[in-house]
Design a protein around this motif. Structure first.
Motif, PDB file in Angstrom:
ATOM      1  N   GLU A 159      14.878  -1.123   2.309  1.00  0.00           N
ATOM      2  CA  GLU A 159      13.497  -0.788   2.715  1.00  0.00           C
ATOM      3  C   GLU A 159      12.490  -1.310   1.696  1.00  0.00           C
ATOM      4  OE1 GLU A 159      10.141   0.852   4.654  1.00  0.00           O
ATOM      5  OE2 GLU A 159      12.142   0.407   5.401  1.00  0.00           O
ATOM      6  N   LEU A 160      12.767  -1.078   0.421  1.00  0.00           N
ATOM      7  CA  LEU A 160      11.856  -1.548  -0.630  1.00  0.00           C
ATOM      8  C   LEU A 160      11.732  -3.072  -0.607  1.00  0.00           C
ATOM      9  CD1 LEU A 160      12.954   0.808  -3.544  1.00  0.00           C
ATOM     10  CD2 LEU A 160      10.682   0.751  -2.487  1.00  0.00           C
ATOM     11  N   ALA A 161      12.836  -3.772  -0.419  1.00  0.00           N
ATOM     12  CA  ALA A 161      12.817  -5.232  -0.408  1.00  0.00           C
ATOM     13  C   ALA A 161      12.128  -5.786   0.839  1.00  0.00           C
ATOM     14  CB  ALA A 161      14.241  -5.775  -0.505  1.00  0.00           C
ATOM     15  N   GLN A 162      12.491  -5.287   2.003  1.00  0.00           N
ATOM     16  CA  GLN A 162      12.002  -5.844   3.260  1.00  0.00           C
ATOM     17  C   GLN A 162      10.555  -5.488   3.578  1.00  0.00           C
ATOM     18  OE1 GLN A 162      13.768  -8.038   5.286  1.00  0.00           O
ATOM     19  NE2 GLN A 162      15.054  -8.011   3.453  1.00  0.00           N
ATOM     20  N   ASN A 163      10.161  -4.250   3.299  1.00  0.00           N
ATOM     21  CA  ASN A 163       8.844  -3.785   3.740  1.00  0.00           C
ATOM     22  C   ASN A 163       7.851  -3.530   2.614  1.00  0.00           C
ATOM     23  OD1 ASN A 163       9.651  -3.810   6.506  1.00  0.00           O
ATOM     24  ND2 ASN A 163      10.793  -1.942   6.115  1.00  0.00           N
ATOM     25  N   TRP A 164       8.317  -3.545   1.376  1.00  0.00           N
ATOM     26  CA  TRP A 164       7.421  -3.264   0.262  1.00  0.00           C
ATOM     27  C   TRP A 164       7.348  -4.422  -0.727  1.00  0.00           C
ATOM     28  CZ3 TRP A 164       5.860   2.096  -1.269  1.00  0.00           C
ATOM     29  CH2 TRP A 164       5.990   2.988  -0.201  1.00  0.00           C
ATOM     30  N   GLY A 165       8.261  -5.370  -0.619  1.00  0.00           N
ATOM     31  CA  GLY A 165       8.273  -6.494  -1.550  1.00  0.00           C
ATOM     32  C   GLY A 165       8.712  -6.097  -2.957  1.00  0.00           C
ATOM     33  N   ILE A 166       9.566  -5.091  -3.041  1.00  0.00           N
ATOM     34  CA  ILE A 166      10.031  -4.570  -4.338  1.00  0.00           C
ATOM     35  C   ILE A 166      11.539  -4.780  -4.438  1.00  0.00           C
ATOM     36  CG2 ILE A 166      10.329  -2.493  -5.741  1.00  0.00           C
ATOM     37  CD1 ILE A 166       7.748  -1.407  -4.407  1.00  0.00           C
ATOM     38  N   ARG A 167      11.971  -5.443  -5.507  1.00  0.00           N
ATOM     39  CA  ARG A 167      13.404  -5.615  -5.760  1.00  0.00           C
ATOM     40  C   ARG A 167      13.881  -4.461  -6.620  1.00  0.00           C
ATOM     41  NH1 ARG A 167      14.773 -10.971  -8.350  1.00  0.00           N
ATOM     42  NH2 ARG A 167      16.795  -9.965  -8.243  1.00  0.00           N
ATOM     43  N   ALA A 168      14.831  -3.704  -6.112  1.00  0.00           N
ATOM     44  CA  ALA A 168      15.340  -2.536  -6.828  1.00  0.00           C
ATOM     45  C   ALA A 168      16.853  -2.633  -6.979  1.00  0.00           C
ATOM     46  CB  ALA A 168      14.980  -1.254  -6.079  1.00  0.00           C
ATOM     47  N   THR A 169      17.336  -2.087  -8.072  1.00  0.00           N
ATOM     48  CA  THR A 169      18.762  -1.983  -8.324  1.00  0.00           C
ATOM     49  C   THR A 169      19.223  -0.604  -7.877  1.00  0.00           C
ATOM     50  OG1 THR A 169      18.584  -3.449 -10.223  1.00  0.00           O
ATOM     51  CG2 THR A 169      20.525  -2.013 -10.142  1.00  0.00           C
ATOM     52  N   VAL A 170      20.376  -0.539  -7.209  1.00  0.00           N
ATOM     53  CA  VAL A 170      20.901   0.752  -6.756  1.00  0.00           C
ATOM     54  C   VAL A 170      21.685   1.411  -7.885  1.00  0.00           C
ATOM     55  CG1 VAL A 170      22.414   1.934  -5.110  1.00  0.00           C
ATOM     56  CG2 VAL A 170      21.039  -0.015  -4.361  1.00  0.00           C
ATOM     57  N   LEU A 171      21.304   2.616  -8.229  1.00  0.00           N
ATOM     58  CA  LEU A 171      22.038   3.475  -9.162  1.00  0.00           C
ATOM     59  C   LEU A 171      22.298   4.775  -8.411  1.00  0.00           C
ATOM     60  CD1 LEU A 171      19.999   2.944 -12.456  1.00  0.00           C
ATOM     61  CD2 LEU A 171      22.175   1.900 -11.824  1.00  0.00           C
ATOM     62  N   TYR A 172      23.521   4.980  -7.984  1.00  0.00           N
ATOM     63  CA  TYR A 172      23.837   6.133  -7.144  1.00  0.00           C
ATOM     64  C   TYR A 172      23.600   7.439  -7.898  1.00  0.00           C
ATOM     65  CZ  TYR A 172      25.739   2.766  -3.930  1.00  0.00           C
ATOM     66  OH  TYR A 172      25.873   1.714  -3.072  1.00  0.00           O
ATOM     67  N   ASP A 173      22.997   8.364  -7.202  1.00  0.00           N
ATOM     68  CA  ASP A 173      22.638   9.672  -7.762  1.00  0.00           C
ATOM     69  C   ASP A 173      23.756  10.655  -7.437  1.00  0.00           C
ATOM     70  OD1 ASP A 173      21.193  11.647  -8.955  1.00  0.00           O
ATOM     71  OD2 ASP A 173      19.736  11.863  -7.350  1.00  0.00           O
ATOM     72  N   GLN A 174      24.838  10.581  -8.200  1.00  0.00           N
ATOM     73  CA  GLN A 174      25.954  11.499  -7.977  1.00  0.00           C
ATOM     74  C   GLN A 174      26.609  11.818  -9.310  1.00  0.00           C
ATOM     75  OE1 GLN A 174      28.141   8.944  -5.312  1.00  0.00           O
ATOM     76  NE2 GLN A 174      29.670   8.500  -6.871  1.00  0.00           N
ATOM     77  N   SER A 175      27.222  12.964  -9.353  1.00  0.00           N
ATOM     78  CA  SER A 175      27.866  13.397 -10.591  1.00  0.00           C
ATOM     79  C   SER A 175      29.208  12.704 -10.755  1.00  0.00           C
ATOM     80  CB  SER A 175      28.041  14.911 -10.590  1.00  0.00           C
ATOM     81  OG  SER A 175      28.814  15.294  -9.484  1.00  0.00           O
ATOM     82  N   PRO A 176      29.658  12.543 -11.995  1.00  0.00           N
ATOM     83  CA  PRO A 176      30.970  11.931 -12.224  1.00  0.00           C
ATOM     84  C   PRO A 176      32.096  12.830 -11.708  1.00  0.00           C
ATOM     85  CG  PRO A 176      29.838  12.427 -14.307  1.00  0.00           C
ATOM     86  CD  PRO A 176      28.945  12.856 -13.199  1.00  0.00           C
ATOM     87  N   ASP A 177      33.273  12.252 -11.567  1.00  0.00           N
ATOM     88  CA  ASP A 177      34.422  12.967 -11.008  1.00  0.00           C
ATOM     89  C   ASP A 177      34.830  14.198 -11.811  1.00  0.00           C
ATOM     90  OD1 ASP A 177      34.595  11.195  -8.922  1.00  0.00           O
ATOM     91  OD2 ASP A 177      36.065   9.903  -9.928  1.00  0.00           O
TER      92      ASP A 177
END
Length: 171
Positions: free
Chosen positions: A109-127
């Motif tokens: 969404e950020l890339a296609q409609n906002w022109g923003i390149r973002a890196t994905v960092l998943y928001d989850q706790s470690p195992d």
């Protein structure tokens, strides 16, 4: 919304922006990078962008959600406040030196409609994080002993709730 309500809201936004700017310019040691979580967008993105520019620091946005969509839940997607918020969020989001987000869908969404390149960092706790077992809970509270206060029933929740309400009125 009445004219008085709009003026009051604008006054609070200006006050919040000035507080944020003052904090980031005079109270925080000069950083190399400012990382701001979004939302909230207004006035946070503008205040931190200005502070980063004035202090020669990078400005990074941590996209957890879109503030305008959350605002749209209570005001309706076509409300003028939601449209202004959308413009503000997109405009200042595009001014960031970098961005990361929590899902591939948001990255798209950020890339296609906002022109923003973002890196994905998943928001989850470690195992290794897991709910504590009964034995682990017992061990913890045995070690803590009398160093923590005893529960006061509903008074605990009420006093914390009232304190939180007082804090939210300040901001």
């Amino acid at each position: 919304m009445a004219v008085g309500g709009c003026a009051s809201m604008a006054g609070r936004l200006v006050e919040s922006a000035a507080l944020l700017l003052g904090l980031h310019l005079f109270r925080v040691p000069r950083p190399d990078v400012f990382v701001v979580q979004n939302p909230p967008s207004v006035p946070t993105l503008a205040a931190v962008k200005l502070a980063s520019w004035l202090r020669g620091a990078k400005f990074i946005v941590d996209w957890h959600n879109f503030g305008y969509t959350l605002l749209g839940l209570s005001h309706g997607r076509s409300h003028i406040i939601v449209k202004i918020y959308f413009w503000f969020e997109k405009h200042f989001g595009q001014m960031a030196d970098g961005a990361f987000c929590v899902t591939k869908a948001m990255q798209h969404e950020l890339a296609q409609n906002w022109g923003i390149r973002a890196t994905v960092l998943y928001d989850q706790s470690p195992d290794f994080f897991h709910p504590a077992s009964l034995m682990e809970k017992h061990g913890l509270f045995s070690r803590l002993g009398n160093s923590i206060c005893s529960a006061m029933g509903n008074a605990d929740c009420i006093s914390v709730g009232m304190f939180f309400l007082q804090l939210t009125r300040v901001f």
